[in-house]
Design a protein around this motif. Structure first.
Motif, PDB file in Angstrom:
ATOM      1  N   ASP A 127       0.814  -1.229   0.000  1.00 29.92           N
ATOM      2  CA  ASP A 127       0.000   0.000   0.000  1.00 29.92           C
ATOM      3  C   ASP A 127       0.847   1.278   0.000  1.00 29.92           C
ATOM      4  O   ASP A 127       0.339   2.351  -0.321  1.00 29.92           O
ATOM      5  CB  ASP A 127      -1.048   0.003   1.128  1.00 29.92           C
ATOM      6  CG  ASP A 127      -0.450  -0.024   2.522  1.00 29.92           C
ATOM      7  OD1 ASP A 127       0.769  -0.257   2.662  1.00 29.92           O
ATOM      8  OD2 ASP A 127      -1.201   0.184   3.493  1.00 29.92           O
ATOM      9  N   TRP A 128       2.110   1.179   0.340  1.00 27.55           N
ATOM     10  CA  TRP A 128       3.040   2.281   0.067  1.00 27.55           C
ATOM     11  C   TRP A 128       3.749   1.882  -1.212  1.00 27.55           C
ATOM     12  O   TRP A 128       4.462   0.867  -1.228  1.00 27.55           O
ATOM     13  CB  TRP A 128       4.059   2.436   1.205  1.00 27.55           C
ATOM     14  CG  TRP A 128       3.465   2.962   2.470  1.00 27.55           C
ATOM     15  CD1 TRP A 128       2.885   2.237   3.460  1.00 27.55           C
ATOM     16  CD2 TRP A 128       3.390   4.335   2.880  1.00 27.55           C
ATOM     17  NE1 TRP A 128       2.453   3.062   4.464  1.00 27.55           N
ATOM     18  CE2 TRP A 128       2.752   4.365   4.133  1.00 27.55           C
ATOM     19  CE3 TRP A 128       3.800   5.548   2.314  1.00 27.55           C
ATOM     20  CZ2 TRP A 128       2.516   5.544   4.837  1.00 27.55           C
ATOM     21  CZ3 TRP A 128       3.569   6.725   3.010  1.00 27.55           C
ATOM     22  CH2 TRP A 128       2.934   6.715   4.249  1.00 27.55           C
ATOM     23  N   PHE A 129       3.518   2.619  -2.279  1.00 27.31           N
ATOM     24  CA  PHE A 129       4.119   2.186  -3.544  1.00 27.31           C
ATOM     25  C   PHE A 129       4.470   3.387  -4.416  1.00 27.31           C
ATOM     26  O   PHE A 129       3.969   4.496  -4.221  1.00 27.31           O
ATOM     27  CB  PHE A 129       3.178   1.224  -4.293  1.00 27.31           C
ATOM     28  CG  PHE A 129       1.887   1.851  -4.767  1.00 27.31           C
ATOM     29  CD1 PHE A 129       1.791   2.436  -6.020  1.00 27.31           C
ATOM     30  CD2 PHE A 129       0.753   1.860  -3.951  1.00 27.31           C
ATOM     31  CE1 PHE A 129       0.602   3.012  -6.459  1.00 27.31           C
ATOM     32  CE2 PHE A 129      -0.441   2.436  -4.383  1.00 27.31           C
ATOM     33  CZ  PHE A 129      -0.516   3.016  -5.638  1.00 27.31           C
ATOM     34  N   TRP A 130       5.339   3.136  -5.380  1.00 23.56           N
ATOM     35  CA  TRP A 130       5.761   4.155  -6.347  1.00 23.56           C
ATOM     36  C   TRP A 130       4.611   4.385  -7.335  1.00 23.56           C
ATOM     37  O   TRP A 130       4.157   3.440  -7.987  1.00 23.56           O
ATOM     38  CB  TRP A 130       7.016   3.649  -7.059  1.00 23.56           C
ATOM     39  CG  TRP A 130       7.666   4.615  -7.996  1.00 23.56           C
ATOM     40  CD1 TRP A 130       7.979   5.919  -7.757  1.00 23.56           C
ATOM     41  CD2 TRP A 130       8.105   4.342  -9.331  1.00 23.56           C
ATOM     42  NE1 TRP A 130       8.587   6.470  -8.852  1.00 23.56           N
ATOM     43  CE2 TRP A 130       8.679   5.529  -9.838  1.00 23.56           C
ATOM     44  CE3 TRP A 130       8.079   3.207 -10.154  1.00 23.56           C
ATOM     45  CZ2 TRP A 130       9.217   5.616 -11.121  1.00 23.56           C
ATOM     46  CZ3 TRP A 130       8.616   3.291 -11.426  1.00 23.56           C
ATOM     47  CH2 TRP A 130       9.182   4.485 -11.900  1.00 23.56           C
ATOM     48  N   LEU A 179       7.050  -6.118  -5.929  1.00 22.52           N
ATOM     49  CA  LEU A 179       7.666  -5.811  -4.627  1.00 22.52           C
ATOM     50  C   LEU A 179       8.916  -4.975  -4.851  1.00 22.52           C
ATOM     51  O   LEU A 179       9.833  -5.406  -5.548  1.00 22.52           O
ATOM     52  CB  LEU A 179       8.082  -7.095  -3.906  1.00 22.52           C
ATOM     53  CG  LEU A 179       7.033  -7.891  -3.143  1.00 22.52           C
ATOM     54  CD1 LEU A 179       7.718  -9.001  -2.361  1.00 22.52           C
ATOM     55  CD2 LEU A 179       6.210  -7.014  -2.219  1.00 22.52           C
ATOM     56  N   ASN A 180       8.939  -3.796  -4.268  1.00 24.89           N
ATOM     57  CA  ASN A 180      10.116  -2.928  -4.364  1.00 24.89           C
ATOM     58  C   ASN A 180      10.902  -3.044  -3.063  1.00 24.89           C
ATOM     59  O   ASN A 180      10.496  -2.525  -2.035  1.00 24.89           O
ATOM     60  CB  ASN A 180       9.654  -1.487  -4.629  1.00 24.89           C
ATOM     61  CG  ASN A 180      10.779  -0.473  -4.582  1.00 24.89           C
ATOM     62  OD1 ASN A 180      10.577   0.664  -4.184  1.00 24.89           O
ATOM     63  ND2 ASN A 180      11.974  -0.866  -4.980  1.00 24.89           N
ATOM     64  N   PHE A 217       7.630  -9.931  -9.265  1.00 24.77           N
ATOM     65  CA  PHE A 217       8.527  -8.924  -9.842  1.00 24.77           C
ATOM     66  C   PHE A 217       9.233  -8.222  -8.692  1.00 24.77           C
ATOM     67  O   PHE A 217       8.583  -7.608  -7.839  1.00 24.77           O
ATOM     68  CB  PHE A 217       7.731  -7.906 -10.676  1.00 24.77           C
ATOM     69  CG  PHE A 217       8.613  -6.848 -11.291  1.00 24.77           C
ATOM     70  CD1 PHE A 217       9.238  -7.068 -12.507  1.00 24.77           C
ATOM     71  CD2 PHE A 217       8.836  -5.643 -10.644  1.00 24.77           C
ATOM     72  CE1 PHE A 217      10.074  -6.101 -13.075  1.00 24.77           C
ATOM     73  CE2 PHE A 217       9.666  -4.675 -11.196  1.00 24.77           C
ATOM     74  CZ  PHE A 217      10.281  -4.907 -12.416  1.00 24.77           C
ATOM     75  N   VAL A 218      10.553  -8.322  -8.649  1.00 20.12           N
ATOM     76  CA  VAL A 218      11.310  -7.668  -7.580  1.00 20.12           C
ATOM     77  C   VAL A 218      11.995  -6.435  -8.165  1.00 20.12           C
ATOM     78  O   VAL A 218      12.894  -6.548  -9.002  1.00 20.12           O
ATOM     79  CB  VAL A 218      12.362  -8.609  -6.952  1.00 20.12           C
ATOM     80  CG1 VAL A 218      12.894  -7.991  -5.664  1.00 20.12           C
ATOM     81  CG2 VAL A 218      11.784  -9.980  -6.674  1.00 20.12           C
ATOM     82  N   VAL A 249      10.895 -12.242 -11.799  1.00 18.46           N
ATOM     83  CA  VAL A 249      11.518 -11.265 -12.703  1.00 18.46           C
ATOM     84  C   VAL A 249      12.145 -10.176 -11.837  1.00 18.46           C
ATOM     85  O   VAL A 249      11.473  -9.577 -10.991  1.00 18.46           O
ATOM     86  CB  VAL A 249      10.497 -10.630 -13.676  1.00 18.46           C
ATOM     87  CG1 VAL A 249      11.200  -9.631 -14.599  1.00 18.46           C
ATOM     88  CG2 VAL A 249       9.772 -11.693 -14.491  1.00 18.46           C
ATOM     89  N   ILE A 250      13.436  -9.969 -12.036  1.00 18.75           N
ATOM     90  CA  ILE A 250      14.138  -8.901 -11.316  1.00 18.75           C
ATOM     91  C   ILE A 250      14.141  -7.663 -12.209  1.00 18.75           C
ATOM     92  O   ILE A 250      14.527  -7.736 -13.378  1.00 18.75           O
ATOM     93  CB  ILE A 250      15.619  -9.299 -11.046  1.00 18.75           C
ATOM     94  CG1 ILE A 250      15.731 -10.668 -10.356  1.00 18.75           C
ATOM     95  CG2 ILE A 250      16.359  -8.203 -10.268  1.00 18.75           C
ATOM     96  CD1 ILE A 250      15.330 -10.705  -8.924  1.00 18.75           C
TER      97      ILE A 250
END
Ligand SMILES: Cc1ncc(COP(=O)(O)O)c(C=O)c1O
Length: 407
Positions: A127-130, A179-180, A217-218, A249-250
């Protein structure tokens, strides 16, 4: 005039808008009176953009053909080898590993959403995201759903991820999870080794239903500012031997790690236990590249390949970058210490470019701060400070100012 899917779209970029206010205030009151905490790039203590000197030098010495020539659609072969080596370090997972050049990490996010979720699907993130995660989903005719990033104790909320992921999988065949980490934008949070283990176990559980297709996706855009080089990469070793219907996927980016922001140099790197999934990754994403941006700048690829191919050069770049990582760490340390003293609540910052302060009244708080010549970005759930861009001499006193504005 626009077709129905494009009608009414406007890019309301809060970050750009906040920076614009700071620039205007600087013109009016002078640079030394203003603190501009909106810019997601490293600035030195004179507020000039930091470009690693070796990268700068390499750029200027590139032959014209390397600057102006096309690169192959999926990237120069030695660049693809370089990004795999640079991303994984000593923690390269076992399995089929393939890279495709993309214009920055952004291109990797875009292609992953496009290739691994269905049109109309909901993609999942914290929920905190770019912000661009959302616009990229919408631009590709997908939706974005969120789960709680944090438990009340400030750890990664794996329970919330489990619940939201399971809910989406009752409705759709594919699940793409963005996921960042490490050094998350906008909070500076990084998953611990244990949190990573639980996350991978959860995704393996999801993949037990063989009719489902799970893509993790990282987004490692800030990897090189997260801490010690090998320790921060250890989690990638967990991606060995995963089920065939669980693809990792990086998202690699040279924007921050090599200060090549505008050179649009990145990559998507797939890790899979399946040869068929690996081949499909290369084939379908090559076509996705060809059908959007075609190919990526050759210059950035050439520079990264040269850095990777020369041990001494690599050590030099790493030493130059380390100096700035430590500078950011020092700025953040002072801010976090003063925040504690001022009773200012912060999210669990571990490293990286940004610190976030939770509030339900971010717009009001930012407006109060702007009136005191402190410029930050108001997000849906808080205020984001780009600690990477604040000169050391302007950090002391900021936390107290913000604490007062929060009241
Ligand atoms: C979380 C996150 N991911 C990815 C990116 C992608 O950056 P680029 O496309 O410049 O590599 C950014 C840039 O700000 C970011 O903050």
């Amino acid at each position: 005039m626009a077709a129905s899917h494009a009608t009414g779209k406007v890019a309301t970029d809060k970050i750009f808008g906040a920076n614009q206010l700071a620039v205007e205030a600087m013109q009016k009151h002078g640079r030394d009176k203003i603190t501009n905490a909106t810019i997601g790039a490293i600035l030195d203590d004179n507020e000039a953009l930091v470009v690693l000197p070796t990268v700068d030098k390499m750029f200027r010495s590139l032959p014209a053909a390397e600057l102006a020539g096309y690169a192959p659609i999926t990237g120069l072969p030695d660049y693809k080898e370089a990004v795999i080596g640079l991303a994984f370090g000593n923690s390269r997972p076992e399995g089929y590993v393939n890279a495709i050049a993309t214009p920055g990490g952004s291109g990797a996010i875009r292609n992953t959403i496009w290739t691994y979720s269905e049109v109309g699907d909901t993609v999942l993130t914290t929920d905190w995201f770019w912000g661009p995660y959302q616009t990229m989903c919408e631009e590709s005719l997908r939706k974005l759903a969120v789960f709680n990033t944090f438990t009340p104790e400030g750890g990664f909320d794996i329970g919330s991820l489990a619940a939201k992921g399971a809910e989406l999988l009752t409705k759709q065949r594919s699940l793409v999870l963005l996921l960042n980490t490490p050094a998350h934008n906008p909070t500076g949070f990084s998953l611990s080794r244990e949190e990573w283990k639980k996350t991978v176990d959860l995704l393996v559980d999801f993949a037990a239903d063989k009719s489902k297709r799970i893509t993790l996706f990282v987004d490692v855009a800030y990897l090189d500012y997260a801490g010690e080089k090998e320790t921060t990469r250890e989690f990638m070793g967990l991606f060995s031997g995963l089920p065939e219907n669980l693809l990792v996927v990086i998202g690699f980016s040279a924007s921050k790690g090599y200060t090549m922001y505008g050179v649009r140099t990145g990559a998507m790197i797939a890790v899979t236990a399946s040869k068929a999934v690996a081949n499909e990754f290369v084939n379908t994403n090559e076509l996705a590249c060809r059908s959007t941006w075609s190919n990526c700048p050759r210059s950035g690829q050439k520079i990264l390949a040269s850095i990777y191919g020369d041990k001494d050069l690599r050590a030099q770049v790493e030493a130059e970058r380390e100096q700035w990582r430590l500078t950011i760490e020092q700025r953040a340390k002072i801010f976090m210490q003063e925040a504690r003293e001022a009773g200012l609540a912060t999210l669990p910052y571990k490293a990286g470019f940004f610190i976030s302060l939770p509030t339900t009244a971010a717009d009001t708080v930012v407006a109060k701060l702007n009136a005191q010549n402190l410029f930050a970005v108001a997000l849906a759930k808080g205020v984001r400070l780009a600690i990477c861009a604040i000169p050391g001499q302007k950090v002391p006193g900021m936390a107290a100012k913000i604490a007062a504005a929060m009241k």
